[in-house]
Design an enzyme around this catalytic site. Structure first.
Site, PDB file in Angstrom:
ATOM      1  N   HIS A  12     -10.128  -2.648  11.576  1.00 27.18           N
ATOM      2  CA  HIS A  12      -9.010  -3.458  11.067  1.00 27.18           C
ATOM      3  C   HIS A  12      -8.716  -4.548  12.100  1.00 27.18           C
ATOM      4  O   HIS A  12      -7.812  -4.401  12.929  1.00 27.18           O
ATOM      5  CB  HIS A  12      -7.795  -2.539  10.873  1.00 27.18           C
ATOM      6  N   ARG A  59       3.310  -3.942  17.947  1.00 27.22           N
ATOM      7  CA  ARG A  59       4.632  -4.565  17.931  1.00 27.22           C
ATOM      8  C   ARG A  59       5.556  -3.616  18.678  1.00 27.22           C
ATOM      9  O   ARG A  59       5.948  -2.573  18.147  1.00 27.22           O
ATOM     10  CB  ARG A  59       5.031  -4.701  16.461  1.00 27.22           C
ATOM     11  N   PHE A  61       2.717 -17.015  18.863  1.00 26.42           N
ATOM     12  CA  PHE A  61       2.008 -17.990  18.025  1.00 26.42           C
ATOM     13  C   PHE A  61       1.066 -18.871  18.871  1.00 26.42           C
ATOM     14  O   PHE A  61       0.243 -18.331  19.603  1.00 26.42           O
ATOM     15  CB  PHE A  61       3.016 -18.782  17.183  1.00 26.42           C
ATOM     16  N   GLY A  62       1.201 -20.209  18.790  1.00 26.36           N
ATOM     17  CA  GLY A  62       0.268 -21.097  19.501  1.00 26.36           C
ATOM     18  C   GLY A  62       0.291 -20.907  21.011  1.00 26.36           C
ATOM     19  O   GLY A  62      -0.685 -21.222  21.705  1.00 26.36           O
ATOM     20  N   CYS A  71       1.189  -7.566  11.934  1.00 33.07           N
ATOM     21  CA  CYS A  71       1.473  -7.677  13.367  1.00 33.07           C
ATOM     22  C   CYS A  71       0.730  -8.826  14.030  1.00 33.07           C
ATOM     23  O   CYS A  71       0.581  -8.852  15.253  1.00 33.07           O
ATOM     24  CB  CYS A  71       1.175  -6.360  14.078  1.00 33.07           C
ATOM     25  N   ARG A 111       0.839  -1.196   0.000  1.00 39.87           N
ATOM     26  CA  ARG A 111       0.000   0.000   0.000  1.00 39.87           C
ATOM     27  C   ARG A 111       0.876   1.248   0.000  1.00 39.87           C
ATOM     28  O   ARG A 111       1.986   1.249   0.513  1.00 39.87           O
ATOM     29  CB  ARG A 111      -0.886   0.030   1.249  1.00 39.87           C
ATOM     30  N   SER A 150      -0.894  -3.606  10.479  1.00 39.60           N
ATOM     31  CA  SER A 150      -0.525  -4.468   9.353  1.00 39.60           C
ATOM     32  C   SER A 150       0.726  -5.282   9.686  1.00 39.60           C
ATOM     33  O   SER A 150       1.698  -4.759  10.231  1.00 39.60           O
ATOM     34  CB  SER A 150      -0.265  -3.607   8.119  1.00 39.60           C
ATOM     35  N   ASN A 157       6.807  -8.087   2.013  1.00 42.29           N
ATOM     36  CA  ASN A 157       5.340  -7.940   1.998  1.00 42.29           C
ATOM     37  C   ASN A 157       4.710  -8.855   0.941  1.00 42.29           C
ATOM     38  O   ASN A 157       3.634  -8.567   0.431  1.00 42.29           O
ATOM     39  CB  ASN A 157       4.943  -6.478   1.757  1.00 42.29           C
ATOM     40  N   ARG A 164       2.595 -11.960  -0.454  1.00 43.91           N
ATOM     41  CA  ARG A 164       1.315 -12.393   0.129  1.00 43.91           C
ATOM     42  C   ARG A 164       0.686 -13.546  -0.633  1.00 43.91           C
ATOM     43  O   ARG A 164       1.040 -13.821  -1.777  1.00 43.91           O
ATOM     44  CB  ARG A 164       0.349 -11.205   0.160  1.00 43.91           C
ATOM     45  N   LYS A 166      -9.422  -2.471   1.794  1.00 41.84           N
ATOM     46  CA  LYS A 166      -9.137  -1.304   2.638  1.00 41.84           C
ATOM     47  C   LYS A 166      -9.974  -0.093   2.228  1.00 41.84           C
ATOM     48  O   LYS A 166     -10.449   0.661   3.080  1.00 41.84           O
ATOM     49  CB  LYS A 166      -7.655  -0.951   2.565  1.00 41.84           C
ATOM     50  N   TYR A 216      -1.437  -3.551  -6.650  1.00 40.63           N
ATOM     51  CA  TYR A 216      -1.083  -4.336  -5.463  1.00 40.63           C
ATOM     52  C   TYR A 216      -2.128  -4.245  -4.349  1.00 40.63           C
ATOM     53  O   TYR A 216      -2.470  -3.152  -3.877  1.00 40.63           O
ATOM     54  CB  TYR A 216       0.277  -3.909  -4.898  1.00 40.63           C
ATOM     55  N   GLY A 217      -2.581  -5.390  -3.899  1.00 42.48           N
ATOM     56  CA  GLY A 217      -3.369  -5.534  -2.668  1.00 42.48           C
ATOM     57  C   GLY A 217      -4.339  -4.408  -2.394  1.00 42.48           C
ATOM     58  O   GLY A 217      -5.187  -4.071  -3.228  1.00 42.48           O
TER      59      GLY A 217
HETATM   60  P1  GTP Z   1      -2.079  -7.543   7.568  1.00 40.61           P
HETATM   61  O1  GTP Z   1      -2.577  -8.622   6.676  1.00 40.61           O
HETATM   62  O2  GTP Z   1      -0.927  -6.769   6.993  1.00 40.61           O
HETATM   63  O3  GTP Z   1      -3.133  -6.621   8.090  1.00 40.61           O
HETATM   64  O4  GTP Z   1      -1.355  -8.216   8.827  1.00 40.61           O
HETATM   65  P2  GTP Z   1      -1.664  -9.322   9.924  1.00 40.61           P
HETATM   66  O5  GTP Z   1      -1.858  -8.617  11.232  1.00 40.61           O
HETATM   67  O6  GTP Z   1      -2.684 -10.308   9.505  1.00 40.61           O
HETATM   68  O7  GTP Z   1      -0.249 -10.005   9.988  1.00 40.61           O
HETATM   69  P3  GTP Z   1       0.213 -11.513  10.144  1.00 40.61           P
HETATM   70  O8  GTP Z   1      -0.622 -12.303  11.106  1.00 40.61           O
HETATM   71  O9  GTP Z   1       0.336 -12.086   8.799  1.00 40.61           O
HETATM   72  O10 GTP Z   1       1.639 -11.269  10.833  1.00 40.61           O
HETATM   73  C1  GTP Z   1       2.768 -11.199  10.131  1.00 40.61           C
HETATM   74  C2  GTP Z   1       4.031 -11.192  10.947  1.00 40.61           C
HETATM   75  O11 GTP Z   1       3.849 -11.207  12.354  1.00 40.61           O
HETATM   76  C3  GTP Z   1       4.858 -12.401  10.600  1.00 40.61           C
HETATM   77  O12 GTP Z   1       6.189 -12.005  10.438  1.00 40.61           O
HETATM   78  C4  GTP Z   1       4.679 -13.289  11.807  1.00 40.61           C
HETATM   79  O13 GTP Z   1       5.738 -14.188  11.962  1.00 40.61           O
HETATM   80  C5  GTP Z   1       4.609 -12.275  12.928  1.00 40.61           C
HETATM   81  N1  GTP Z   1       3.866 -12.789  14.107  1.00 40.61           N
HETATM   82  C6  GTP Z   1       2.564 -13.125  14.170  1.00 40.61           C
HETATM   83  N2  GTP Z   1       2.233 -13.572  15.399  1.00 40.61           N
HETATM   84  C7  GTP Z   1       3.365 -13.507  16.141  1.00 40.61           C
HETATM   85  C8  GTP Z   1       3.674 -13.818  17.506  1.00 40.61           C
HETATM   86  O14 GTP Z   1       2.845 -14.252  18.285  1.00 40.61           O
HETATM   87  N3  GTP Z   1       4.970 -13.602  17.899  1.00 40.61           N
HETATM   88  C9  GTP Z   1       5.916 -13.117  17.059  1.00 40.61           C
HETATM   89  N4  GTP Z   1       7.150 -12.932  17.518  1.00 40.61           N
HETATM   90  N5  GTP Z   1       5.674 -12.816  15.760  1.00 40.61           N
HETATM   91  C10 GTP Z   1       4.411 -13.009  15.309  1.00 40.61           C
HETATM   92  C1  SPV Z   2      -2.532  -4.395   5.355  1.00 36.38           C
HETATM   93  O1  SPV Z   2      -1.547  -3.756   4.920  1.00 36.38           O
HETATM   94  O2  SPV Z   2      -3.056  -4.136   6.461  1.00 36.38           O
HETATM   95  C2  SPV Z   2      -3.087  -5.513   4.573  1.00 36.38           C
HETATM   96  C3  SPV Z   2      -2.572  -5.748   3.222  1.00 36.38           C
HETATM   97  O3  SPV Z   2      -3.964  -6.199   5.073  1.00 36.38           O
HETATM   98  S1  SPV Z   2      -3.312  -4.752   2.019  1.00 36.38           S
HETATM   99  O4  SPV Z   2      -4.601  -5.356   1.647  1.00 36.38           O
HETATM  100  O5  SPV Z   2      -2.417  -4.706   0.852  1.00 36.38           O
HETATM  101  O6  SPV Z   2      -3.519  -3.429   2.525  1.00 36.38           O
HETATM  102 MN    MN Z   3      -4.596  -5.458   7.081  1.00 33.85          MN
END
Ligand code: GTP
Ligand code: SPV
Ligand code: MN
Length: 613
Positions: free
Chosen positions: A256, A426, A522-523, A280, A88, A278, A393, A395, A236, A227-228
């Site tokens: 969001h 973050r 994560f988990g 995160c 974006r 994004s 970035n 996807r 968005k 892109y996206g």
């Molecule tokens: P958008 O699609 O951009 O809105 O983002 P999103 O919030 O869905 O991001 P996504 O879950 O894909 O997170 C992407 C990044 O966050 C990756 O690099 C993951 O490895 C990292 N990540 C996600 N959860 C964790 C966590 O619990 N701990 C850590 N250290 N990293 C995490």
């Molecule tokens: C974000 O950046 O928060 C996304 C990816 O979810 S995009 O749809 O390209 O904005």
């Molecule tokens: Mn997003």
């Protein structure tokens, strides 16, 4: 038959997909955009599988899509974008409200008349030599009180196929329009007209980019990017920027957020919505595989949540999308096995690396890097190259119903009742693993002042801390202070039922003195969710802090975790001086926003500082 006529009620595209509409406003608008952009022909999209297959075949021929190995990754494709079109473009995203004040200081405002004249110049003959696709789409399932309709016009088949995954597209949406629904106008052009006989490139785009929104007339105009979020205008642009303005006017919320259902081993069920900026962790949370035995997480959405108050005064939520456009790097069997399963096939990957046997790879997918790859720019790559093989970035685009943990209710028009809302960013320092807000107003304050270190999903200096209110800084289609006031007004309305979702703040990303993440994430994030569920049930206490209620160390289930007590203490620690300087820093944002900041937000800021002393 291909026609640009607006007298005809039936327009066919030569592929035997005939789409009829009696809506003169829609036919007139399509004809008007065609007169402006001068496409070679017009194709109405019906959302059928054959239409999708035809478009994919076209893109394979033009080398926009590279077919992956059908045995390893059936019916899946790789797209490589222009290296200048990878995310974006916040600096080129505009909110063109009549008054500058309505856009607020966190948006790029542009005078609407002035923008219209710029856009009409840019779009003049911008589709020459290309097909103009008309994409009716729904955001939300048929029959929900919040479901809204849009029509995107685009000259990019990549956008059509992606919108087919990300939204309910074609006939289903046209039927809703036919029944008399209002619809949002969204015009998109890659801005790369083709002269007669000129060969196309794999990823047409333009170095001039405009992602423009007109919140009053509910219109979107996007130029120059494929892109996206720049180009898939249901996401968005509509479901957040335009929908947030609709939601303010109509009394609901467009946010969001991801959305999940959690079930404990004892059968306690909770629906949780979480707003993280994004890249995160929304997709990761939405697909979490809990490490604690007996817990399950079911997926309802990973990026956008629409919420409204029902006739019983309960806050309900649904995900208006139908697919995931998720971050590839960092996705692995260890971090997100559910995503790995979801991506078995029928997936379009953009800007990942290609393996020598025709599959995909990205940083973090495997511990060992492959000895040889083709990187996201199409160059030969080896671990010695010193550059990322996949763009940070990069996807995947895949349908939600391919997700093994998708809850059947993901498409229920009634949505689900929200039990808890989480904000998080973050942050290497300052914010602890989890706290619970003192009240709805304090929760709004935590959302308003949340901050996060920048990721590759947006432009800007990587790692730099920025305030990202409600994870909506790039997505609120109106004045950010009014957004906060709107959240407070939702809280007022929830008083009637007294059924408030509880509000939490989390930080999975705090680092120790050695620079390593303190929390496994994560988990293991289920351990934090477990504490939240116990808070909902009222079975667990906590420790008061300036940023809300912290878990007592003994109340956080750390069984089976290889975590030393010092780290566990560190991740739950709140340093008064740090929080105070953070709260003082947040005042810069409040002051910049000025008059629209609700008094409650200022008083929560004062309270935070007072609790630090
Ligand atoms: P958008 O699609 O951009 O809105 O983002 P999103 O919030 O869905 O991001 P996504 O879950 O894909 O997170 C992407 C990044 O966050 C990756 O690099 C993951 O490895 C990292 N990540 C996600 N959860 C964790 C966590 O619990 N701990 C850590 N250290 N990293 C995490
Ligand atoms: C974000 O950046 O928060 C996304 C990816 O979810 S995009 O749809 O390209 O904005
Ligand atoms: Mn997003």
């Amino acid at each position: 038959m291909t026609t640009t006529s607006n007298d005809s009620l039936t327009i066919a595209d030569g592929h035997a997909h005939v789409v009829a509409t009696t809506r003169k406003d829609l036919l007139d608008w399509v004809a008007e955009i065609a007169r402006l952009t001068k496409p070679m022909n017009i194709q109405w999209c019906d959302g059928s599988l054959s239409e999708r297959q035809d478009l994919i075949a076209l893109m394979v021929e033009s080398e926009t899509l590279i077919p992956l190995n059908g045995e390893l990754r059936p019916n899946s494709f790789l797209a490589r974008s222009n290296p200048d079109d990878v995310a974006r473009v916040e600096g080129r995203t505009f909110i063109c409200s009549e008054s500058e004040k309505d856009a607020g200081p966190t948006n790029n405002w542009h005078d609407p008349d002035d923008m219209r004249s710029t856009l009409s110049g840019l779009f003049t003959e911008s589709m020459r030599g290309r097909t103009m696709y008309v994409i009716p789409f729904l955001m939300g399932p048929v029959g929900s009180p919040v479901t809204r309709v849009g029509v995107e016009i685009t000259d990019s088949p990549y956008v059509v196929v992606s919108m087919g995954t990300m939204t309910r597209m074609g006939r289903i949406a046209l039927d809703v329009i036919e029944s008399g629904a209002d619809w949002v106008k969204a015009v998109h052009s890659v801005g790369a007209p083709l002269e007669a006989g000129e060969a196309d490139v794999a990823w047409p785009c333009n170095s001039t980019k405009y992602i423009s929104h007109f919140p009053e007339s509910r219109e979107i105009w996007s130029f120059g990017s494929a892109y996206g979020g720049n180009a898939l205008l249901g996401k968005k642009s509509f479901a957040l920027r335009i929908a947030s303005a609709m939601a303010r006017d109509e009394g609901w919320l467009a946010e969001h957020m991801m959305l999940v259902r959690i079930t404990s081993p004892e059968g306690q069920v909770a629906h949780i919505a979480a707003a993280f900026p994004s890249a995160c962790g929304k997709t990761n949370f939405a697909m979490m595989q809990p490490t604690l035995p007996g817990w399950t997480v079911e997926t309802l959405g990973d990026d956008i949540v629409w919420m409204w108050i029902d006739e019983n005064g309960l806050l309900r939520a649904l995900n208006p999308e139908a697919g995931f456009f998720g971050v590839a790097p960092g996705t692995s069997e260890a971090t997100n096995p559910v995503a790995i399963q979801t991506l078995w096939g029928n997936t379009i990957f953009t800007n990942v690396a290609l393996t020598d046997n025709g599959d995909v790879w990205w940083e973090g997918l495997t511990k060992e890097k492959p000895a040889h790859l083709t990187d996201w720019t199409g160059k030969s790559w080896s671990p010695e190259s010193g550059t990322p093989a996949a763009h940070p970035n990069s996807r995947f685009t895949v349908a939600i119903d391919q997700c093994p943990t998708a809850a059947p209710e993901w498409s229920d028009p009634r949505g689900v009742v929200v039990d808890a809302i989480i904000f998080g960013g973050r942050r290497s320092h300052t914010m602890p693993l989890v706290t619970e807000a003192r009240s709805w107003a304090h929760g709004v304050y935590l959302g308003a002042t949340m901050a996060s270190e920048r990721t590759a999903a947006a432009e800007g200096t990587l790692g730099e801390l920025r305030r990202d209110p409600f994870a909506m800084a790039p997505f609120t289609g109106y004045n950010v202070g009014d957004h906060w006031a709107h959240w407070l007004s939702i809280g007022e309305r929830l008083r009637v039922s007294g059924r408030f979702p509880r509000i939490f703040h989390v930080n999975w990303f705090r680092r120790g003195d050695d620079g390593q993440f303190l929390w496994p994430g994560f988990g293991d994030n289920i351990r934090v969710v477990k504490w939240m569920m116990e808070r909902l049930q009222g079975t667990v206490g906590g420790v008061v802090s300036p940023v809300g209620t912290l878990p007592k160390l003994g109340d956080l289930d750390l069984h089976g975790l290889d975590m030393d007590v010092a780290d566990a203490n560190a991740i739950l620690s709140v340093d008064g001086a740090d929080i105070e300087s953070d709260a003082v820093d947040a005042q810069t944002l409040l002051t910049t926003i000025g008059a629209t900041v609700p008094d409650e937000v200022w008083s929560e800021n004062a309270e935070t500082i007072e609790l630090c002393s």
